[in-house]
Every structure is written in C-alpha cells, then in structure tokens.
Design a protein around this motif. Sequence first.
Motif, PDB file in Angstrom:
ATOM      1  N   ARG A   1       0.856  -1.192   0.000  1.00 52.17           N
ATOM      2  CA  ARG A   1       0.000   0.000   0.000  1.00 52.17           C
ATOM      3  C   ARG A   1       0.885   1.232   0.000  1.00 52.17           C
ATOM      4  NH1 ARG A   1      -5.526  -1.014   3.553  1.00 52.17           N
ATOM      5  NH2 ARG A   1      -6.063  -2.970   2.497  1.00 52.17           N
ATOM      6  N   GLY A   2       0.363   2.294  -0.565  1.00 58.24           N
ATOM      7  CA  GLY A   2       1.163   3.503  -0.602  1.00 58.24           C
ATOM      8  C   GLY A   2       0.315   4.712  -0.905  1.00 58.24           C
ATOM      9  N   LEU A   3       0.943   5.892  -0.872  1.00 59.67           N
ATOM     10  CA  LEU A   3       0.270   7.144  -1.176  1.00 59.67           C
ATOM     11  C   LEU A   3       0.458   7.466  -2.651  1.00 59.67           C
ATOM     12  CD1 LEU A   3       1.297   9.266   1.952  1.00 59.67           C
ATOM     13  CD2 LEU A   3      -0.647   7.702   1.667  1.00 59.67           C
ATOM     14  N   ALA A   4      -0.650   7.712  -3.321  1.00 55.16           N
ATOM     15  CA  ALA A   4      -0.618   7.952  -4.766  1.00 55.16           C
ATOM     16  C   ALA A   4       0.158   9.224  -5.094  1.00 55.16           C
ATOM     17  CB  ALA A   4      -2.037   8.053  -5.309  1.00 55.16           C
ATOM     18  N   GLY A   5       1.029   9.132  -6.095  1.00 56.91           N
ATOM     19  CA  GLY A   5       1.783  10.292  -6.551  1.00 56.91           C
ATOM     20  C   GLY A   5       1.034  11.092  -7.601  1.00 56.91           C
ATOM     21  N   TYR A   6      -0.057  10.501  -8.129  1.00 52.54           N
ATOM     22  CA  TYR A   6      -0.850  11.146  -9.161  1.00 52.54           C
ATOM     23  C   TYR A   6      -2.335  10.899  -8.908  1.00 52.54           C
ATOM     24  CZ  TYR A   6       3.339  11.838 -12.053  1.00 52.54           C
ATOM     25  OH  TYR A   6       4.556  12.240 -12.520  1.00 52.54           O
ATOM     26  N   ASP A   7      -3.182  11.797  -9.425  1.00 58.00           N
ATOM     27  CA  ASP A   7      -4.610  11.537  -9.454  1.00 58.00           C
ATOM     28  C   ASP A   7      -4.865  10.335 -10.373  1.00 58.00           C
ATOM     29  OD1 ASP A   7      -4.914  13.778  -7.906  1.00 58.00           O
ATOM     30  OD2 ASP A   7      -5.620  15.063  -9.547  1.00 58.00           O
ATOM     31  N   ALA A   8      -6.015   9.681 -10.192  1.00 61.21           N
ATOM     32  CA  ALA A   8      -6.313   8.470 -10.958  1.00 61.21           C
ATOM     33  C   ALA A   8      -6.305   8.714 -12.465  1.00 61.21           C
ATOM     34  CB  ALA A   8      -7.665   7.899 -10.518  1.00 61.21           C
ATOM     35  N   ASP A   9      -6.896   9.826 -12.923  1.00 60.36           N
ATOM     36  CA  ASP A   9      -6.961  10.085 -14.366  1.00 60.36           C
ATOM     37  C   ASP A   9      -5.567  10.230 -14.958  1.00 60.36           C
ATOM     38  OD1 ASP A   9      -9.687   9.961 -14.323  1.00 60.36           O
ATOM     39  OD2 ASP A   9     -10.001  12.134 -14.242  1.00 60.36           O
ATOM     40  N   GLU A  10      -4.683  10.937 -14.241  1.00 63.87           N
ATOM     41  CA  GLU A  10      -3.312  11.082 -14.729  1.00 63.87           C
ATOM     42  C   GLU A  10      -2.573   9.756 -14.682  1.00 63.87           C
ATOM     43  OE1 GLU A  10      -2.263  15.709 -13.622  1.00 63.87           O
ATOM     44  OE2 GLU A  10      -1.905  14.169 -12.111  1.00 63.87           O
ATOM     45  N   ALA A  11      -2.827   8.970 -13.628  1.00 61.55           N
ATOM     46  CA  ALA A  11      -2.176   7.666 -13.501  1.00 61.55           C
ATOM     47  C   ALA A  11      -2.534   6.767 -14.680  1.00 61.55           C
ATOM     48  CB  ALA A  11      -2.576   7.009 -12.188  1.00 61.55           C
ATOM     49  N   ARG A  12      -3.796   6.836 -15.120  1.00 65.06           N
ATOM     50  CA  ARG A  12      -4.220   6.013 -16.257  1.00 65.06           C
ATOM     51  C   ARG A  12      -3.490   6.429 -17.539  1.00 65.06           C
ATOM     52  NH1 ARG A  12      -9.194   6.602 -13.417  1.00 65.06           N
ATOM     53  NH2 ARG A  12      -9.919   4.571 -12.663  1.00 65.06           N
ATOM     54  N   GLN A  13      -3.260   7.732 -17.677  1.00 61.92           N
ATOM     55  CA  GLN A  13      -2.595   8.221 -18.883  1.00 61.92           C
ATOM     56  C   GLN A  13      -1.136   7.785 -18.975  1.00 61.92           C
ATOM     57  OE1 GLN A  13      -3.388  12.445 -19.992  1.00 61.92           O
ATOM     58  NE2 GLN A  13      -4.749  12.461 -18.207  1.00 61.92           N
ATOM     59  N   ILE A  14      -0.456   7.705 -17.833  1.00 62.37           N
ATOM     60  CA  ILE A  14       0.983   7.392 -17.875  1.00 62.37           C
ATOM     61  C   ILE A  14       1.291   5.938 -17.524  1.00 62.37           C
ATOM     62  CG2 ILE A  14       1.622   9.777 -17.374  1.00 62.37           C
ATOM     63  CD1 ILE A  14       2.162   8.958 -14.485  1.00 62.37           C
ATOM     64  N   ALA A  15       0.263   5.145 -17.176  1.00 66.38           N
ATOM     65  CA  ALA A  15       0.497   3.732 -16.840  1.00 66.38           C
ATOM     66  C   ALA A  15       1.167   3.019 -18.010  1.00 66.38           C
ATOM     67  CB  ALA A  15      -0.818   3.039 -16.485  1.00 66.38           C
TER      68      ALA A  15
END
Length: 398
Positions: free
Chosen positions: A331-345
């Motif tokens: 578990r961890g603290l997200a470095g990005y919002d979900a929408d941005e995370a989807r774009q750079i995954a």
Amino acid sequence: MTTTRKALQKYRRIVIKIGSALLVDRKTGLRKAWLDAMCADIAALKAKGVEVLVVSSGAIALGRTVLDLPAGALKLEESQAAAAVGQIALARAWSESLSSGAIIAGQVLLTLGDTEERRRYLNARATISQLLKLGSVPIINENDTVATTEIRYGDNDRLAARVATMVGADLLVLLSDIDGLYTAPPHLDPDARFLETIAEITPEIEAMAGGAASELSRGGMRTKIDAGKIATTAGCAMIIASGKPEHPLAAIEAGARSSWFAPSGSPVTARKTWIAGQLLPAGSLTIDAGAETALRSGKSLLPAGVRQVTGAFSRGDTIAILGASGREIARGLAGYDADEARQIAGKKSAEIAAILGYAGRAAMVHRDDMVMTAPAGVRPEDGRPEDGSDERKGEVHA
C-alpha cells in the motif's frame, strides 16, 4: 522475527479487545462479575508495570438491553440510539470496576475518520498517550452514535489493531467466544485443527477465516486475521483467546489454549504503519512481475510497471498495489490523481511531461510512501523486470 511468545507481564504495552458477547448477556444485561474479574486481571498487569488499553465492544448490545429493543438486526437509527444509551452505561461500568483497583478509566470514542485521516490520527494518539502517561486505562470504542455503514469499522478487531499500532503496543489480545485460530470453523468442521503459533499470515492462513458466530458479534475470524495483518506488520504480536473464563488474562498466563501471531521481524516506521493500516484504499494499481521484484528490492513504483489503474483517487490518497496474480502486495500514497495515472500507466518516466503537459514526479508511488503488506511470492525465474528494467534499475529514489 520473534517466534516464541512471552508471559503477558513481559510486554510493555498491551491492547485488549473485548467482544460484546463477553460483556453483555442478551437477557440480563451487563455481566458485572465477569467485568470485575477482568478488571482484577488488568490491575495485576498494571501492578507489574504493564500499560494496558482496552477496546471494549458492548455499547449497542448493552443499550438495546436497557431500551428493551427486540432481537434481530437493528435499523441504523435504532443502533445509534442504543449506542447513545449503552455508551454511558458501559463507561460507568468500566469506571466502577476499575476503581476497585484504584485505577482511573478514560473513555475515548473513535470513528473511522479519526484513524484514516493523518491529522486526526495524530490527535487521537496524543490523547491516548497522555492518558497512559497519567496512569489511566483508556477504554476505547467506535463512536456508534454517529458512525454509518459507509463510514465505520463495523468491528472492534480491526479498530483494536489500529489502536495498537497507533500507540506502539507490543501485544494485541483479542478476547472472543473462540479460543484461537483453526484450519476451518470448528462449529462446522469437526476435523478442524487448532493452530497454536502463526509465524506469518500467509494466503493459506487467510483462507481459514470464517464468519461471525453470534448476534451480538459483528466480527468473525476474518476480521481477526485482518487485525493480525495490521498489528504484526507494525511489529506487534497478537493473541486470539477465549474470554469465557472469569479471569481470561490470568487463564492465558496459566497456559489456556490460545493462538499467538508472531510480530514482523522488520516492522515498518510509524508513518508507514499508518499507511499499511488504512482499511479503505481509495483505489488500486495492478503491476507486472518485474515491478513487483523492483518493489521488493526497495525501489519506488514507476509508471512503466503499472498495468491497470482502478478507482477514483487523488494524489496523496492511500491506494493498494496488486501483484500480477491480483493479490495485494503493498500500500502507498498515490503520486498522481487516478486520471493522470491512467494516462501514464505503462509509460517510461521520460514520457510523463509530453503526456501530461508538465514535468511530474518520476514515481507513481515513492518508496518512502509505500509499505509491503504481503510476503514475497513466486518471482520471475531470472529475477528481472518484464518491462522497463533499465529504467527501474536506473531510477532509485532516496
């Protein structure tokens, strides 16, 4: 890792969780003789220098008896009303019983938000720590007068584990109507085998959990295993024991059957303990086997190793990290919002600026904001990441 249990008096700080069915008889109300004996056990531990905290269920059960509410499931507003009446009665009962040993009780009512939000978590910890410093025994319960189905623990097993990690306890004792962990629910399987020592909570151990056993109890073995994962990760041992004997703590000391869960040999820091104990991750990242190898070697999670993003989380929210098998590994603290995370995954860190339009951080979840929550599983045969290996080897964050 410590693999042998100690006598209770050898622990520095103990959290004791007591189930509703132990404190309250459905027909007659408070089981005062049992409570007096329990408080005598607590007094004996305190006399030997042990700090004791109690997470006490029973407010709703006691309140519904006082209000003469019918048996069966209660509506939300009925539960809240029962808690309002029961909390007063429960606090009085604890105060009176502890006072016979010249011990002062302090009531602390917590909600899920008090332990999930960092500032409120620290405030609650400071209050409880001050009570201990003054020699009081904190009596802690969920604030069921305001909790709803969506924003509640719903059981005191996990609340007790959160309290134990919050105050740095070295032992959590869960007293219930069952005397420990079995390979299957013993009331359903006569061949169920009792487990006295659990060195590590593995997927096989998790699979042994059953459901709640009585109307008064909201927690079953499932929540006790969840509690064990929270506590042991933070370096706190745990005992599951029967609370039915009149002096349950003395019975444990005398060798009564109970299950002992060994603490982690490498407990995480206080901040990471808070992250690991979050009950409701805001979302999840599914990663490839190579990224899992990188995480287990102490590296941050980079976008290149992320295969799927689930949920609607914001930067700074706690998220679960799932391995290639779909099982949570960290578990961890997200470095990005979900929408941005989807774009750079799945992308390399050098591509982030072009995709998002600004130079973001290299890590999807930084290693300083992450804690591993599951033991290592089967890794790739060559131990190398499946994708973006050069990038992961090159970017190590302090």
